[in-house]
Design a protein around this motif. Structure first.
Motif, short mmCIF file in Angstrom:
data_model
loop_
_atom_site.label_atom_id
_atom_site.label_comp_id
_atom_site.label_asym_id
_atom_site.label_seq_id
_atom_site.Cartn_x
_atom_site.Cartn_y
_atom_site.Cartn_z
N PHE A 8 0.89 -14.88 10.68
CA PHE A 8 0.37 -13.85 10.06
C PHE A 8 -0.72 -13.04 10.90
O PHE A 8 -1.96 -13.52 10.88
CB PHE A 8 -0.18 -14.27 8.82
CG PHE A 8 0.69 -14.69 7.57
CD1 PHE A 8 1.10 -13.80 6.69
CD2 PHE A 8 1.57 -15.91 7.61
CE1 PHE A 8 2.04 -13.99 5.75
CE2 PHE A 8 2.41 -16.24 6.86
CZ PHE A 8 2.65 -15.46 5.80
N VAL A 9 -0.47 -12.15 11.61
CA VAL A 9 -1.49 -11.56 12.50
C VAL A 9 -1.15 -10.17 12.42
O VAL A 9 -0.29 -9.48 12.83
CB VAL A 9 -1.06 -12.09 13.95
CG1 VAL A 9 -2.08 -11.32 15.06
CG2 VAL A 9 -0.81 -13.46 14.18
N GLY A 10 -2.51 -9.40 12.01
CA GLY A 10 -2.48 -8.29 11.85
C GLY A 10 -2.39 -7.38 13.26
O GLY A 10 -2.93 -7.73 14.19
N GLY A 11 -1.18 -6.23 13.15
CA GLY A 11 -1.06 -5.52 14.27
C GLY A 11 -0.40 -6.22 15.38
O GLY A 11 -0.07 -5.65 16.54
N GLN A 12 0.19 -7.49 15.24
CA GLN A 12 1.05 -8.07 16.33
C GLN A 12 2.58 -7.76 15.97
O GLN A 12 3.04 -8.20 15.00
CB GLN A 12 0.87 -9.67 16.29
CG GLN A 12 1.48 -10.36 17.34
CD GLN A 12 1.56 -11.91 17.25
OE1 GLN A 12 2.09 -12.57 16.61
NE2 GLN A 12 0.45 -12.58 18.10
N CYS A 13 3.39 -7.55 17.07
CA CYS A 13 4.65 -6.99 16.84
C CYS A 13 5.67 -8.12 17.07
O CYS A 13 5.29 -9.11 17.60
CB CYS A 13 4.97 -5.90 17.96
SG CYS A 13 6.87 -5.38 17.97
N SER A 72 -7.40 -4.69 9.74
CA SER A 72 -7.28 -3.29 9.33
C SER A 72 -5.73 -2.84 9.51
O SER A 72 -5.55 -1.90 8.99
CB SER A 72 -8.18 -2.26 10.30
OG SER A 72 -7.76 -2.28 11.59
N LYS A 73 -4.97 -3.53 9.95
CA LYS A 73 -3.57 -3.48 10.19
C LYS A 73 -2.80 -4.30 9.37
O LYS A 73 -3.27 -5.88 9.26
CB LYS A 73 -3.21 -3.31 11.56
CG LYS A 73 -3.79 -2.32 12.63
CD LYS A 73 -3.32 -2.39 14.11
CE LYS A 73 -4.00 -1.17 14.52
NZ LYS A 73 -3.41 -1.17 16.14
N PRO A 74 -1.56 -4.14 8.79
CA PRO A 74 -0.73 -5.30 8.23
C PRO A 74 -0.18 -6.01 9.23
O PRO A 74 -0.27 -5.87 10.34
CB PRO A 74 0.39 -4.37 7.60
CG PRO A 74 0.57 -2.95 8.41
CD PRO A 74 -1.00 -2.66 8.85
N TYR A 75 0.60 -7.15 8.91
CA TYR A 75 1.45 -7.90 9.62
C TYR A 75 2.87 -7.91 9.45
O TYR A 75 3.25 -7.10 8.51
CB TYR A 75 0.97 -9.37 9.56
CG TYR A 75 1.21 -9.78 7.93
CD1 TYR A 75 2.21 -10.31 7.35
CD2 TYR A 75 -0.05 -9.95 7.30
CE1 TYR A 75 2.31 -10.76 6.03
CE2 TYR A 75 0.09 -10.35 5.88
CZ TYR A 75 1.20 -10.74 5.21
OH TYR A 75 1.40 -10.92 4.00
N ASP A 76 3.52 -8.00 10.67
CA ASP A 76 4.92 -8.02 10.53
C ASP A 76 5.69 -9.05 9.79
O ASP A 76 5.22 -10.35 9.83
CB ASP A 76 5.69 -7.76 11.92
CG ASP A 76 5.36 -6.61 12.71
OD1 ASP A 76 4.23 -5.94 12.23
OD2 ASP A 76 6.04 -6.15 13.60
N GLY A 80 0.61 -17.64 0.08
CA GLY A 80 -0.41 -17.08 -0.61
C GLY A 80 -0.71 -15.48 -0.30
O GLY A 80 -1.30 -14.90 -0.99
N SER A 81 -0.02 -14.94 0.55
CA SER A 81 -0.34 -13.63 1.09
C SER A 81 0.92 -13.03 0.70
O SER A 81 0.78 -11.76 0.41
CB SER A 81 -0.35 -13.53 2.50
OG SER A 81 -0.41 -12.37 2.73
N ILE A 82 2.08 -13.32 0.97
CA ILE A 82 3.54 -12.63 0.56
C ILE A 82 3.80 -12.54 -0.93
O ILE A 82 4.47 -11.87 -1.33
CB ILE A 82 4.55 -13.70 1.52
CG1 ILE A 82 4.43 -13.18 2.83
CG2 ILE A 82 5.73 -12.93 0.96
CD1 ILE A 82 5.37 -14.02 3.69
#
Length: 569
Positions: free
Chosen positions: A429-434, A481-485, A515-517
């Protein structure tokens, strides 16, 4: 043939009827409740949750709404729309807009907006409004739905698997359902379970996926009883534990266990007296069940945290209905107090138990949530300040009228989780990581509610006191500030086990990741991608694991749905 308009009791099962569901002047669904019928469809979705509805609509659109046959099989009578309609929370748990843009969930929010004559998306409408708009979207997509068809638990071969494919499943009334592709969008994951895929429930250890938030957690004051004003865990006159205390000891910190987040009912409350109904007194109410609550209130007074007693909003979260134009409805969530509307322990073994036991669990939680409000509003031991504050509220009289204004759907915060060839764990779970194989985006926190409430030894006084454990509310890593893929693999059982099943709700994530999904807007998006994948699997005549991810992404791109959190993919 007849229209089924009467109220059904919780334990009733309708047999041998042909029923119609009518929306306005349109005949929407033919519901066949018969015995021993065979049903053949292109795609079958198990569970009329928001994810299931989204999956069915997207599968039908991809296959062609006039040339395909997509069916939703809903196990219950009343839980259409899952937590968004029958449970009361809409699609409120959305932190960032970009994962939701142009999705079926967004279509639903804009239909709600049109109803209220506003221009902004309405995420948490009146439940009858949200229900009508899910039905309208299904009708437009030529999706059929049948109710009160649960997979037979008495037949060990109810789900017929051959050559790693589900051929059919049998329901409790002996009907058989056949399709080349299936989607399990239920909160419990029963189709996946009975099909024999690997799954787990509860918490992994920290070492399983190298997650620092996993397993039994260290002591914390967060969402816990006051450390200097502990709540005794035993009755005054004996060593018996007070109600709602789990008698089982916790395993060591970092260990795995099968405990799950507390379940609840998300009540609609209002201070609008013109639309207010009295709190329901549960059938087996007993004031002595709420000794823990009373002792907690007394600790809040003694500590001067709330000298006059807590208000209702100090015990539970009172969340305004999100983007609701009339501004007079409140969603009762559990919040971060020590004793609140979530109840851990009562859901023990919910995943693997029988339907009858699940019903008993839901009834016990109903007793807890409604009993808590009745105690707070009426019991003479409760401070007058607290009673007066609670009595400002009532149940929303225009919601769930057939069920005394209480939601039909139990909030099952987590059921089983399939174990696929890949499991999405905390580090993923990494915001902004493709992620090249991403088919959806998420943006919610690691939002894990209290998992255990046990008796522990207070070393200062040598007595057993109540301790909450397991609650976390943490950011994911990377750029928050960005979602995760979210990769396509999260939807898939192991290829060596089943090749024609997608699981968007009870997906392949760790307890921490789930817990996030686990929020409904994310489920809706995963359901939409699952529906596209199911349709492509049928069109290409391949297993779901062999559907080219690029083809799913191409469909999402044509619709205008974001599936990468970064432009650098």
């Amino acid at each position: 043939r007849r229209v089924n308009t009467g109220r059904s009791k919780m334990r009733e099962r309708l047999v041998g009827l042909y029923s119609f569901v009518v929306i306005g002047t349109f005949l929407l669904f033919l519901i066949q409740i018969g015995n021993g019928l065979n049903h053949y469809h292109d795609v079958i979705v198990y569970g009329a949750t928001p994810s299931g509805i989204s999956a069915a609509i997207s599968a039908s659109r991809q296959l062609g709404i006039h040339s395909s046959s997509v069916l939703i099989v809903e196990p219950s009578i009343h839980n259409f729309g899952g937590m968004s309609v029958a449970g009361g929370i809409g699609l409120r748990d959305l932190r960032l807009d970009s994962p939701f843009t142009n999705t079926i969930g967004h279509e639903w929010t804009m239909l709600n907006a049109k109803y209220y004559n506003v221009t902004y998306p309405v995420y948490q409408p009146d439940m009858y409004v949200g229900k009508a708009h899910f039905e309208a979207l299904l009708n437009e997509s030529n999706v059929k739905i049948i109710f009160n068809f649960s997979i037979s638990e008495s037949n060990p071969h109810a789900v017929h698997v051959s050559n790693k494919r589900i051929i059919s499943f049998q329901t409790t009334n002996s009907d058989m359902f056949f399709a080349p592709v299936f989607i399990d969008a239920s909160y419990e994951g029963d189709l996946a379970r009975f099909a024999g895929v690997d799954y787990t429930f509860g918490r992994e250890s920290r070492s399983t996926y190298h997650e620092d938030l996993a397993g039994v957690l260290d002591y914390t004051t967060f969402a816990n009883f006051l450390p200097n004003y502990p709540v005794l865990a035993t009755m005054n006159s004996s060593s018996h534990l007070i109600p709602f205390t789990d008698p089982r000891p916790l395993p060591p910190v970092g260990s795995a266990d099968h405990r799950m987040m507390g379940f609840s009912y998300r009540l609609c409350l209002t201070t609008n007296k013109q639309n207010s109904a009295p709190f329901v007194v549960p059938p087996h109410y007993n004031a002595s069940n709420f000794i823990m609550l009373q002792r907690y209130i007394e600790s809040l007074i003694a500590s001067k945290t709330h000298p006059q007693g807590p208000g209702l909003g100090n015990l539970v979260d009172l969340l305004p209905y999100r983007a609701y134009p009339h501004h007079d409805k409140t969603d009762m969530c559990d919040g971060y107090s020590a004793f609140t509307s979530d109840v851990p322990y009562l859901n023990d073994n919910y995943v693997n138990t029988t339907y009858g036991k699940r019903l008993s669990i839901s009834e016990n939680i109903y007793e807890y949530v409604l009993g808590m409000l009745h105690y707070l509003s009426t019991d003479s031991h409760v401070p007058i300040y607290t009673r007066n504050d609670v009595n400002r509220f009532g149940l929303c009289a225009d919601q769930w009228k057939e069920n005394k204004h209480v939601p039909w759907q139990l909030y099952v915060r987590e059921g089983l989780r399939i174990i696929g060839d890949r499991v999405m764990s905390q580090s993923n779970f990494v915001g902004g990581q493709c992620k090249p194989d991403s088919i959806a985006l998420g943006s919610w926190w690691f939002d894990i509610h209290v998992v255990s409430r046990t008796a522990v030894l207070d070393k200062t006084n040598g007595k057993l006191v109540v301790n909450n454990e397991g609650q976390r509310f943490d950011k994911y890593s990377g750029d928050f500030s960005k979602p995760y893929d979210i990769p396509y693999s999260i939807l898939l059982p192991k290829k060596e086990q089943i090749t024609n099943l997608l699981v968007p709700v009870c997906n392949s994530a760790s307890h921490v990741g789930y817990g996030s999904i686990r929020v409904e807007p994310c489920f809706v998006v995963l359901g939409q991608s699952a529906g596209i994948a199911a349709a492509l699997a049928k069109q290409l005549n391949v297993g779901v694991q062999d559907v080219p991810v690029q083809k799913i992404q191409s469909v999402l791109k044509q619709i205008g749905i974001n599936y990468h959190s970064s432009n650098n993919c």
